[in-house]
Motif scaffolding. Structure first.
Motif, PDB file in Angstrom:
ATOM      1  N   ARG A   1       0.819  -1.221   0.000  1.00  0.00           N
ATOM      2  CA  ARG A   1       0.000   0.000   0.000  1.00  0.00           C
ATOM      3  C   ARG A   1       0.849   1.267   0.000  1.00  0.00           C
ATOM      4  NH1 ARG A   1      -4.788   1.737   4.325  1.00  0.00           N
ATOM      5  NH2 ARG A   1      -5.072   3.849   3.520  1.00  0.00           N
ATOM      6  N   TYR A   2       1.916   1.276   0.807  1.00  0.00           N
ATOM      7  CA  TYR A   2       2.637   2.517   1.049  1.00  0.00           C
ATOM      8  C   TYR A   2       3.926   2.653   0.244  1.00  0.00           C
ATOM      9  CZ  TYR A   2      -0.467   2.721   5.101  1.00  0.00           C
ATOM     10  OH  TYR A   2      -1.566   2.754   5.931  1.00  0.00           O
ATOM     11  N   GLY A   3       4.387   1.565  -0.354  1.00  0.00           N
ATOM     12  CA  GLY A   3       5.633   1.623  -1.095  1.00  0.00           C
ATOM     13  C   GLY A   3       6.831   1.230  -0.248  1.00  0.00           C
ATOM     14  N   THR A   4       8.010   1.374  -0.832  1.00  0.00           N
ATOM     15  CA  THR A   4       9.249   0.958  -0.199  1.00  0.00           C
ATOM     16  C   THR A   4       9.987   2.158   0.367  1.00  0.00           C
ATOM     17  OG1 THR A   4      10.561   1.218  -2.202  1.00  0.00           O
ATOM     18  CG2 THR A   4       9.413  -0.882  -1.918  1.00  0.00           C
ATOM     19  N   VAL A   5      11.173   1.907   0.928  1.00  0.00           N
ATOM     20  CA  VAL A   5      12.003   2.991   1.441  1.00  0.00           C
ATOM     21  C   VAL A   5      12.248   4.028   0.353  1.00  0.00           C
ATOM     22  CG1 VAL A   5      14.263   3.571   2.408  1.00  0.00           C
ATOM     23  CG2 VAL A   5      13.123   1.458   3.094  1.00  0.00           C
ATOM     24  N   ARG A   6      12.529   3.578  -0.850  1.00  0.00           N
ATOM     25  CA  ARG A   6      12.797   4.518  -1.949  1.00  0.00           C
ATOM     26  C   ARG A   6      11.615   5.435  -2.219  1.00  0.00           C
ATOM     27  NH1 ARG A   6      15.929   0.137  -4.178  1.00  0.00           N
ATOM     28  NH2 ARG A   6      18.056   0.847  -4.609  1.00  0.00           N
ATOM     29  N   ASP A   7      10.408   4.957  -1.979  1.00  0.00           N
ATOM     30  CA  ASP A   7       9.216   5.766  -2.221  1.00  0.00           C
ATOM     31  C   ASP A   7       8.983   6.787  -1.113  1.00  0.00           C
ATOM     32  OD1 ASP A   7       8.347   4.290  -4.599  1.00  0.00           O
ATOM     33  OD2 ASP A   7       7.981   2.650  -3.201  1.00  0.00           O
ATOM     34  N   LEU A   8       9.418   6.476   0.103  1.00  0.00           N
ATOM     35  CA  LEU A   8       9.119   7.326   1.261  1.00  0.00           C
ATOM     36  C   LEU A   8      10.253   8.278   1.617  1.00  0.00           C
ATOM     37  CD1 LEU A   8       7.438   4.604   3.524  1.00  0.00           C
ATOM     38  CD2 LEU A   8       6.319   6.297   2.066  1.00  0.00           C
ATOM     39  N   LEU A   9      11.461   8.004   1.151  1.00  0.00           N
ATOM     40  CA  LEU A   9      12.615   8.847   1.446  1.00  0.00           C
ATOM     41  C   LEU A   9      12.634  10.031   0.478  1.00  0.00           C
ATOM     42  CD1 LEU A   9      15.314   9.047   3.103  1.00  0.00           C
ATOM     43  CD2 LEU A   9      16.398   7.854   1.193  1.00  0.00           C
TER      44      LEU A   9
ATOM     45  N   ALA B   1      -8.055  -8.857  -7.420  1.00  0.00           N
ATOM     46  CA  ALA B   1      -9.023  -8.426  -8.430  1.00  0.00           C
ATOM     47  C   ALA B   1     -10.196  -7.661  -7.831  1.00  0.00           C
ATOM     48  CB  ALA B   1      -9.541  -9.639  -9.208  1.00  0.00           C
ATOM     49  N   ALA B   2     -10.433  -7.857  -6.539  1.00  0.00           N
ATOM     50  CA  ALA B   2     -11.565  -7.200  -5.891  1.00  0.00           C
ATOM     51  C   ALA B   2     -11.187  -5.778  -5.459  1.00  0.00           C
ATOM     52  CB  ALA B   2     -12.010  -8.015  -4.679  1.00  0.00           C
ATOM     53  N   GLN B   3     -12.196  -4.983  -5.104  1.00  0.00           N
ATOM     54  CA  GLN B   3     -11.964  -3.598  -4.680  1.00  0.00           C
ATOM     55  C   GLN B   3     -11.977  -3.511  -3.159  1.00  0.00           C
ATOM     56  OE1 GLN B   3     -14.902  -1.271  -6.784  1.00  0.00           O
ATOM     57  NE2 GLN B   3     -13.711  -1.318  -8.673  1.00  0.00           N
ATOM     58  N   VAL B   4     -11.080  -4.289  -2.514  1.00  0.00           N
ATOM     59  CA  VAL B   4     -11.037  -4.274  -1.049  1.00  0.00           C
ATOM     60  C   VAL B   4      -9.822  -3.516  -0.519  1.00  0.00           C
ATOM     61  CG1 VAL B   4     -12.374  -6.398  -0.815  1.00  0.00           C
ATOM     62  CG2 VAL B   4      -9.874  -6.526  -1.012  1.00  0.00           C
ATOM     63  N   ALA B   5      -8.934  -3.052  -1.408  1.00  0.00           N
ATOM     64  CA  ALA B   5      -7.806  -2.190  -1.057  1.00  0.00           C
ATOM     65  C   ALA B   5      -7.008  -2.692   0.135  1.00  0.00           C
ATOM     66  CB  ALA B   5      -8.310  -0.769  -0.783  1.00  0.00           C
ATOM     67  N   PRO B   6      -6.412  -3.872   0.046  1.00  0.00           N
ATOM     68  CA  PRO B   6      -5.611  -4.360   1.173  1.00  0.00           C
ATOM     69  C   PRO B   6      -4.332  -3.550   1.344  1.00  0.00           C
ATOM     70  CG  PRO B   6      -5.339  -5.797  -0.721  1.00  0.00           C
ATOM     71  CD  PRO B   6      -6.409  -4.815  -1.088  1.00  0.00           C
ATOM     72  N   SER B   7      -3.888  -3.417   2.590  1.00  0.00           N
ATOM     73  CA  SER B   7      -2.579  -2.813   2.855  1.00  0.00           C
ATOM     74  C   SER B   7      -1.473  -3.831   2.689  1.00  0.00           C
ATOM     75  CB  SER B   7      -2.535  -2.235   4.274  1.00  0.00           C
ATOM     76  OG  SER B   7      -3.406  -1.136   4.399  1.00  0.00           O
ATOM     77  N   ALA B   8      -1.802  -5.111   2.863  1.00  0.00           N
ATOM     78  CA  ALA B   8      -0.832  -6.178   2.685  1.00  0.00           C
ATOM     79  C   ALA B   8      -1.562  -7.454   2.337  1.00  0.00           C
ATOM     80  CB  ALA B   8       0.005  -6.376   3.951  1.00  0.00           C
ATOM     81  N   LEU B   9      -0.903  -8.271   1.515  1.00  0.00           N
ATOM     82  CA  LEU B   9      -1.429  -9.582   1.129  1.00  0.00           C
ATOM     83  C   LEU B   9      -0.259 -10.553   1.188  1.00  0.00           C
ATOM     84  CD1 LEU B   9      -3.551 -11.499  -0.012  1.00  0.00           C
ATOM     85  CD2 LEU B   9      -3.086 -10.562  -2.297  1.00  0.00           C
ATOM     86  N   GLU B  10      -0.202 -11.346   2.263  1.00  0.00           N
ATOM     87  CA  GLU B  10       0.957 -12.172   2.560  1.00  0.00           C
ATOM     88  C   GLU B  10       0.635 -13.662   2.432  1.00  0.00           C
ATOM     89  OE1 GLU B  10       4.304 -10.899   4.140  1.00  0.00           O
ATOM     90  OE2 GLU B  10       3.463  -9.500   2.682  1.00  0.00           O
ATOM     91  N   VAL B  11       1.673 -14.434   2.162  1.00  0.00           N
ATOM     92  CA  VAL B  11       1.566 -15.888   2.169  1.00  0.00           C
ATOM     93  C   VAL B  11       2.657 -16.450   3.066  1.00  0.00           C
ATOM     94  CG1 VAL B  11       0.470 -16.119  -0.087  1.00  0.00           C
ATOM     95  CG2 VAL B  11       2.974 -16.025   0.061  1.00  0.00           C
TER      96      VAL B  11
END
Length: 426
Positions: free
Chosen positions: A157-165, A243-253
């Protein structure tokens, strides 16, 4: 016996501390100061960019090889330094320099523990949206997170270090203090310097301060968990969520040897919005368990201290194939391989036990490199015992190496900063 190098390093720190602290802040190295098994000669703890600059000018004049440490939780990542004279500890480069809450910006010193920064931001209802998986008992620092480009489940959802720095202050190997970026998200002057330093394993210089953009703390969150029988079913479940519009912040396995695959979804937002999206996600997953608390494995890496840690990347559509390849590698070579990570970004981590035979590890790494290449990704060995390091190229084939080498030569022409730690011995 007199040590003129130690005296010169201490004098450099004394110049910034009214001559009272050099002996305490620069010392001969001890048994616990080794980096990936390589012992330094000296340890210095600068308290400002000016002190760090003075120390690095001495190091340049004396041809000292330098490596930086913070919390120490990832010092066994990458290759050991070819040589090491001076270990710079960021334990005094701590604290928030500025928090512009109205602009969602923070400037923080590099040695600040990430957990401490989050605690200081929380009263304003804000966060630095980075997760920093670490071994138990280790504390991630801001500088360490930047150096290793550590981003956990919520990178989706929020991106990586490169996106936030958005801004950085560094001291170059020759002692020059350099600044790039700024405290405004749209300020791009010199912004690429921060991107170069992110994930460079401290080979280009010492990061002393970072400016980050922040995000509001979510008011509510929910974790949904569903166990799948195999990689194919996990792929169908994650594809349905994406594919759904549930806007997860994370999807982990989380795939454990012989234990199938667990799919976990994090939803964040307002209580009403999270509740509605949790209901929809639960139907997509098929009566998943819902909780306010994360699974016990979230967001830890799937290896224990001393084990083999792998980073596996793939295109999103290739995640099920990669999980299946990991299961097959486990079966073929008889070594338990755990895999965990983001099905929402295609960044997974693998873990093998410390007791795994080096030849078997090498065969598994070869299989996984073929599997990740087939789905548009790479396999990197982040950490491993010495016998495995002797048998396996940690980095594998990496594109753009010649460009990396030229960048290193520009920043550190004498190859004194963390020499040999990064790709291709950079």
């Amino acid at each position: 016996m007199p040590d003129d190098v130690l005296d010169a390093l201490r004098a450099a720190v004394d110049a910034g501390t009214a001559g009272t602290a050099g002996a305490d802040l620069v010392r001969p190295a001890g048994p616990g100061d080794a980096v990936a098994g390589v012992a330094p000669r000296y340890v210095a703890t600068p308290g400002s960019p000016a002190e760090a600059s003075a120390l690095l000018r001495v190091a340049a004049a004396r041809d000292l090889a330098v490596t930086v440490t913070g919390g120490g939780g990832k010092q066994d990542w990458g290759d050991p330094p070819r040589r090491l004279d001076l270990l710079l500890h960021t334990g005094r480069l701590t604290g928030v320099v500025e928090h512009a809450a109205g602009d969602l910006i923070v400037v923080v010193r590099a040695g600040t523990p990430l957990a401490e920064l989050q605690a200081k931001l929380a009263p304003a209802g804000q966060q630095l949206a980075l997760d920093a998986p670490l071994p138990p008992g280790a504390a991630a620092t801001v500088g360490g997170v930047v150096a290793t480009n550590t981003s956990g489940p919520r990178r989706m959802r929020y991106g990586t270090v490169r996106d936030l720095l958005i801004g950085v202050t560094m001291v170059r190997p020759d002692g020059t203090v350099a600044r790039a970026g700024g405290k405004v998200v749209k300020n791009v002057a010199g912004y690429d310097l921060g991107k170069l330093l992110t994930g460079a394993y401290g080979t280009l210089g010492l990061v002393t301060e970072c400016a980050f953009r922040l995000h509001p703390l979510p008011v509510a969150r929910a974790f949904l968990r569903r166990r799948a029988g195999d990689a194919a079913e996990a792929g169908r479940l994650t594809a349905a969520v994406l594919a759904a519009q549930v806007a997860p912040s994370a999807l982990e396995v989380d795939a454990t040897p012989g234990g199938g695959v667990e799919v976990a979804v994090l939803l964040e937002g307002t209580p009403r919005g999270v509740g509605e999206r949790a209901d929809a996600t639960r139907r997509l997953l098929g009566n998943a368990a819902v909780s306010d608390e994360p699974p016990e494995w979230w967001p830890a890496y799937p290896w224990r201290k001393g084990g083999v840690g792998l980073k596996l990347t793939a295109a999103l559509s290739g995640v099920p194939a990669l999980l299946a390849a990991a299961t097959e590698a486990d079966r073929r070579h008889g070594v338990p391989l755990a895999v965990r990570g983001s099905a929402g970004t295609g960044v997974l981590y693998g873990g093998l036990p410390a007791t795994a035979p080096p030849d078997a590890v090498a065969a598994i790494v070869a299989d996984l490199r073929a599997a990740t290449a087939a789905v548009g990704g790479h396999t990197v060995v982040l950490t491993a015992p010495g016998p495995v390091r002797d048998r396996v190229d940690l980095w594998g084939p990496v594109g753009g190496f010649e460009l990396m080498r030229r960048v290193k030569a520009q920043f550190d022409p004498d190859a004194r900063f963390a020499p040999g730690r990064f790709v291709g011995g950079i």
